[in-house]
Design a protein around this motif. Structure first.
Motif, PDB file in Angstrom:
ATOM      1  N   PHE A 187       0.839  -1.188   0.000  1.00 17.39           N
ATOM      2  CA  PHE A 187       0.000   0.000   0.000  1.00 17.39           C
ATOM      3  C   PHE A 187       0.880   1.247   0.000  1.00 17.39           C
ATOM      4  CE2 PHE A 187      -2.842   3.166   1.919  1.00 17.39           C
ATOM      5  CZ  PHE A 187      -3.945   2.990   1.108  1.00 17.39           C
ATOM      6  N   PRO A 188       0.708   2.163  -0.968  1.00 20.01           N
ATOM      7  CA  PRO A 188       1.634   3.290  -1.114  1.00 20.01           C
ATOM      8  C   PRO A 188       1.272   4.463  -0.202  1.00 20.01           C
ATOM      9  CG  PRO A 188       0.014   3.365  -2.858  1.00 20.01           C
ATOM     10  CD  PRO A 188      -0.304   2.145  -2.029  1.00 20.01           C
ATOM     11  N   THR A 189       1.249   4.222   1.099  1.00 19.28           N
ATOM     12  CA  THR A 189       0.783   5.240   2.041  1.00 19.28           C
ATOM     13  C   THR A 189       1.569   6.539   1.916  1.00 19.28           C
ATOM     14  OG1 THR A 189       0.293   3.426   3.555  1.00 19.28           O
ATOM     15  CG2 THR A 189       0.230   5.647   4.460  1.00 19.28           C
ATOM     16  N   ASN A 190       2.902   6.445   1.882  1.00 21.63           N
ATOM     17  CA  ASN A 190       3.698   7.675   1.864  1.00 21.63           C
ATOM     18  C   ASN A 190       3.581   8.421   0.547  1.00 21.63           C
ATOM     19  OD1 ASN A 190       4.473   7.291   4.461  1.00 21.63           O
ATOM     20  ND2 ASN A 190       6.613   6.833   4.037  1.00 21.63           N
ATOM     21  N   LEU A 191       3.454   7.708  -0.543  1.00 21.53           N
ATOM     22  CA  LEU A 191       3.215   8.382  -1.824  1.00 21.53           C
ATOM     23  C   LEU A 191       1.912   9.173  -1.758  1.00 21.53           C
ATOM     24  CD1 LEU A 191       3.680   7.019  -5.386  1.00 21.53           C
ATOM     25  CD2 LEU A 191       1.460   7.924  -4.735  1.00 21.53           C
ATOM     26  N   LEU A 192       0.862   8.549  -1.223  1.00 19.52           N
ATOM     27  CA  LEU A 192      -0.435   9.226  -1.125  1.00 19.52           C
ATOM     28  C   LEU A 192      -0.341  10.447  -0.207  1.00 19.52           C
ATOM     29  CD1 LEU A 192      -2.731   6.086  -0.851  1.00 19.52           C
ATOM     30  CD2 LEU A 192      -2.563   7.620  -2.799  1.00 19.52           C
ATOM     31  N   ARG A 193       0.389  10.320   0.882  1.00 16.09           N
ATOM     32  CA  ARG A 193       0.544  11.462   1.787  1.00 16.09           C
ATOM     33  C   ARG A 193       1.232  12.628   1.079  1.00 16.09           C
ATOM     34  NH1 ARG A 193       2.358   7.370   6.568  1.00 16.09           N
ATOM     35  NH2 ARG A 193       0.337   7.186   7.614  1.00 16.09           N
ATOM     36  N   ASN A 194       2.252  12.326   0.294  1.00 18.44           N
ATOM     37  CA  ASN A 194       2.940  13.391  -0.438  1.00 18.44           C
ATOM     38  C   ASN A 194       2.022  14.047  -1.454  1.00 18.44           C
ATOM     39  OD1 ASN A 194       5.404  13.208   0.892  1.00 18.44           O
ATOM     40  ND2 ASN A 194       6.226  11.693  -0.527  1.00 18.44           N
ATOM     41  N   VAL A 195       1.217  13.246  -2.145  1.00 17.92           N
ATOM     42  CA  VAL A 195       0.275  13.797  -3.113  1.00 17.92           C
ATOM     43  C   VAL A 195      -0.723  14.717  -2.413  1.00 17.92           C
ATOM     44  CG1 VAL A 195      -1.626  13.201  -4.672  1.00 17.92           C
ATOM     45  CG2 VAL A 195       0.512  11.910  -4.775  1.00 17.92           C
ATOM     46  N   ALA A 196      -1.231  14.274  -1.259  1.00 19.35           N
ATOM     47  CA  ALA A 196      -2.191  15.098  -0.513  1.00 19.35           C
ATOM     48  C   ALA A 196      -1.547  16.401  -0.052  1.00 19.35           C
ATOM     49  CB  ALA A 196      -2.738  14.313   0.675  1.00 19.35           C
ATOM     50  N   LEU A 197      -0.307  16.336   0.413  1.00 21.19           N
ATOM     51  CA  LEU A 197       0.378  17.557   0.848  1.00 21.19           C
ATOM     52  C   LEU A 197       0.619  18.497  -0.327  1.00 21.19           C
ATOM     53  CD1 LEU A 197       2.929  16.087   3.412  1.00 21.19           C
ATOM     54  CD2 LEU A 197       1.161  17.787   3.916  1.00 21.19           C
ATOM     55  N   ASP A 198       0.988  17.946  -1.480  1.00 26.34           N
ATOM     56  CA  ASP A 198       1.230  18.787  -2.656  1.00 26.34           C
ATOM     57  C   ASP A 198      -0.013  19.573  -3.048  1.00 26.34           C
ATOM     58  OD1 ASP A 198       3.843  18.008  -2.861  1.00 26.34           O
ATOM     59  OD2 ASP A 198       3.509  16.536  -4.437  1.00 26.34           O
ATOM     60  N   ALA A 199      -1.194  19.002  -2.776  1.00 28.18           N
ATOM     61  CA  ALA A 199      -2.444  19.650  -3.173  1.00 28.18           C
ATOM     62  C   ALA A 199      -2.952  20.633  -2.125  1.00 28.18           C
ATOM     63  CB  ALA A 199      -3.508  18.592  -3.459  1.00 28.18           C
ATOM     64  N   CYS A 200      -2.162  20.884  -1.080  1.00 28.74           N
ATOM     65  CA  CYS A 200      -2.590  21.822  -0.028  1.00 28.74           C
ATOM     66  C   CYS A 200      -2.503  23.274  -0.473  1.00 28.74           C
ATOM     67  CB  CYS A 200      -1.764  21.610   1.238  1.00 28.74           C
ATOM     68  SG  CYS A 200      -2.259  20.152   2.200  1.00 28.74           S
ATOM     69  N   GLY A 201      -1.929  23.520  -1.662  1.00 23.47           N
ATOM     70  CA  GLY A 201      -1.910  24.870  -2.200  1.00 23.47           C
ATOM     71  C   GLY A 201      -1.131  25.830  -1.328  1.00 23.47           C
TER      72      GLY A 201
END
Length: 512
Positions: free
Chosen positions: A295-309
């Motif tokens: 499960f790519p948990t850390n990849l998903l976390r980075n994607v979510a952080l990148d979208a924080c604008g």
């Protein structure tokens, strides 16, 4: 030289713009590191329907070359013509390039729904007269990758298909009606690419982004979280059917009854395909073998952080947690202001577990329940992970207090994004994925204090069944620990860790 075009409405009414001729003059003959390639395509070069190709669009060679250059560019100039808007903005977004807009007063598309501050550069038309001035408006190099990724996500979520565009227009219109007024046109500062992180947040008195990773089996938990948190919520959603979910947009987060999470207009949704191009799926529904589901948990976390604008303060939370209690936004904003004043400071939000359906309204109620049940921090087996919550000291605390880093602790932190390193994406699996970030924050000397009046709750039973193999993360630990040592001279371990390093399952996994 383009032939004189047919009279447009703007030209008929005396509104001809000189932005493009001024740009052409200022950029002509530029060379070296400050060079730009600028081309303007004549109207008769645009594609036209061709019956010999089944009604598809047949593009001229020059147009195909312009598209090729766009897809190999970091920035694409979008100067106004006779009107403020032109289709090159959509072309730039479709090419995953950062649009550089020169059109004073232009409102960017879907502004009630899309935050362009981290994905586009808006430059005053006056900058068209001087190439050096124009260059100063571009963001610093360190932000380019982040902005390119943001453009790609916006394209995938809102522009890539006719269905997505139609749905996004309707969603943006509904948000505009609900809010009662149109947002002000985007404004920039030189070198900002949307303004330096935190400037917009400070103007609004907020700027906290809660970032989570989610899957379809956690949509119910996501709804609980969205109900408990009124601010910006960035969701990285692992999609097993990317085409379908891209067409659905925010409706991919709908509950079985069809309802969307609370206040969907403040949710930034990023879709991540479960099967990367040319690779095996991350999650194979219980068929993960030795490593379990990768499960790519850390990849998903980075994607979510990148979208924080433009939000400059972040809290990365697991999706099956929710906030308690009272005016959470006001409470966390108080700590966010302290974090902005001292970016080397972060705040721990202690984590607790509640029975399914249990309602806890205050810290007092929580302490009464803990005294009755004898329960401790979230999950008894996770007490080492939440040792930095300092439960016993937190019980009677009325002011924030220091919490020194303890090896293996991984609390939920409110932290300034400028000191937040990316999550290490080599942790594709379970075990140490979140801990790795806290280890690196400790190596960077980021201090922790515990918030006495804020905490998060995990609802018992909300974990979905999923194949987990903790030693998958252990196999990533030696290389990660070495990298941190070489970068920061920081090394922590424990007797338990030394036992894990020698565990036969870990050694077997490493040999695999």
């Amino acid at each position: 030289r383009c032939p004189p075009p047919a009279a447009s409405w703007a030209r008929q009414h005396g509104c001809r713009s000189l932005v493009r001729p001024r740009l052409n003059a200022s950029l002509h003959g530029q060379r070296g590191n400050d060079s730009f390639r600028v081309s303007f395509v004549c109207s008769d070069e645009l594609g036209t329907p061709d019956s010999a190709h089944g009604g598809r669009i047949k593009y001229s060679a020059s147009v195909r070359e312009r598209y090729r250059r766009s897809m190999n560019s970091t920035f694409v100039l979008v100067p106004r013509g006779d009107n403020r808007w032109n289709y090159r903005f959509s072309e730039a977004v479709g090419a995953c390039a950062i649009p550089v807009v020169l059109a004073d007063g232009l409102s960017l598309p879907l502004e009630p729904l899309v935050d362009w501050s981290g994905a586009a550069v808006v430059v005053p038309e006056a900058a068209a007269d001087d190439a050096a001035t124009l260059l100063r408006w571009l963001p610093p190099r360190r932000r380019w990758d982040e902005m390119l990724a943001a453009v790609c996500r916006i394209n995938a979520n809102h522009f890539a298909t006719r269905q997505l565009r139609d749905r996004s227009i309707v969603d943006a219109a509904l948000l505009l009606l609900r809010n009662g007024s149109s947002p002000a046109p985007a404004t920039e500062t030189p070198g900002g690419g949307g303004g330096a992180p935190g400037e917009a947040a400070d103007r609004q008195g907020g700027g906290i982004c809660v970032a989570v990773a989610a899957t379809a089996d956690r949509v119910g938990a996501l709804h609980r979280l969205a109900t408990s948190w009124p601010g910006l919520l960035s969701v990285a959603f692992l999609s097993h059917n990317f085409t379908r979910d891209a067409a659905l947009g925010l409706r991919a987060l709908a509950a079985p009854g069809g309802s969307l999470p609370a206040s969907p207009g403040r949710i930034a949704l990023s879709l991540v395909p479960n099967r990367p191009s040319g690779a095996r799926p991350y999650v194979r529904r219980g068929r993960g073998g030795l490593f379990g589901d990768l499960f790519p948990t850390n990849l998903l976390r980075n994607v979510a952080l990148d979208a924080c604008g433009a939000a400059d303060v972040a809290l990365v939370l697991d999706v099956d947690f929710s906030f308690c209690c009272g005016d959470v936004a006001r409470t966390l904003d108080r700590y966010a202001r302290a974090v902005r004043a001292d970016t080397g400071l972060s705040y721990v939000l202690p984590a607790f577990e509640a029975a399914e359906g249990e309602v806890i309204r205050s810290k007092g109620e929580l302490l009464d329940r803990l005294d009755r049940s004898g329960a401790g921090v979230f999950e008894k087996q996770a007490q080492a992970s939440h040792a930095c919550d300092r439960l016993e000291q937190w019980r009677g605390a009325t002011e924030p207090f220091a919490s020194p880093y303890t090896y293996m602790c991984e609390p939920y932190l409110l932290v300034h994004r400028s000191v937040l390193p990316p999550y290490d994406e080599s942790f594709v699996g379970y075990g140490k994925n979140r801990l790795s970030l806290h280890y690196e924050l400790a190596a960077r000397r980021v201090r922790m204090e515990v918030a006495p009046d804020a905490f998060v709750l995990h609802e018992r039973g909300s974990h979905a069944s999923r194949s987990k193999a903790w030693w998958a993360g252990e196999t990533c630990w030696p290389a990660f620990r070495k990298r941190v040592w070489e970068a920061h001279g920081f090394w922590r371990s424990s007797r338990r860790q030394r036992q894990l390093d020698a565990n036969p399952r870990v050694l077997q996994a490493l040999n695999r």
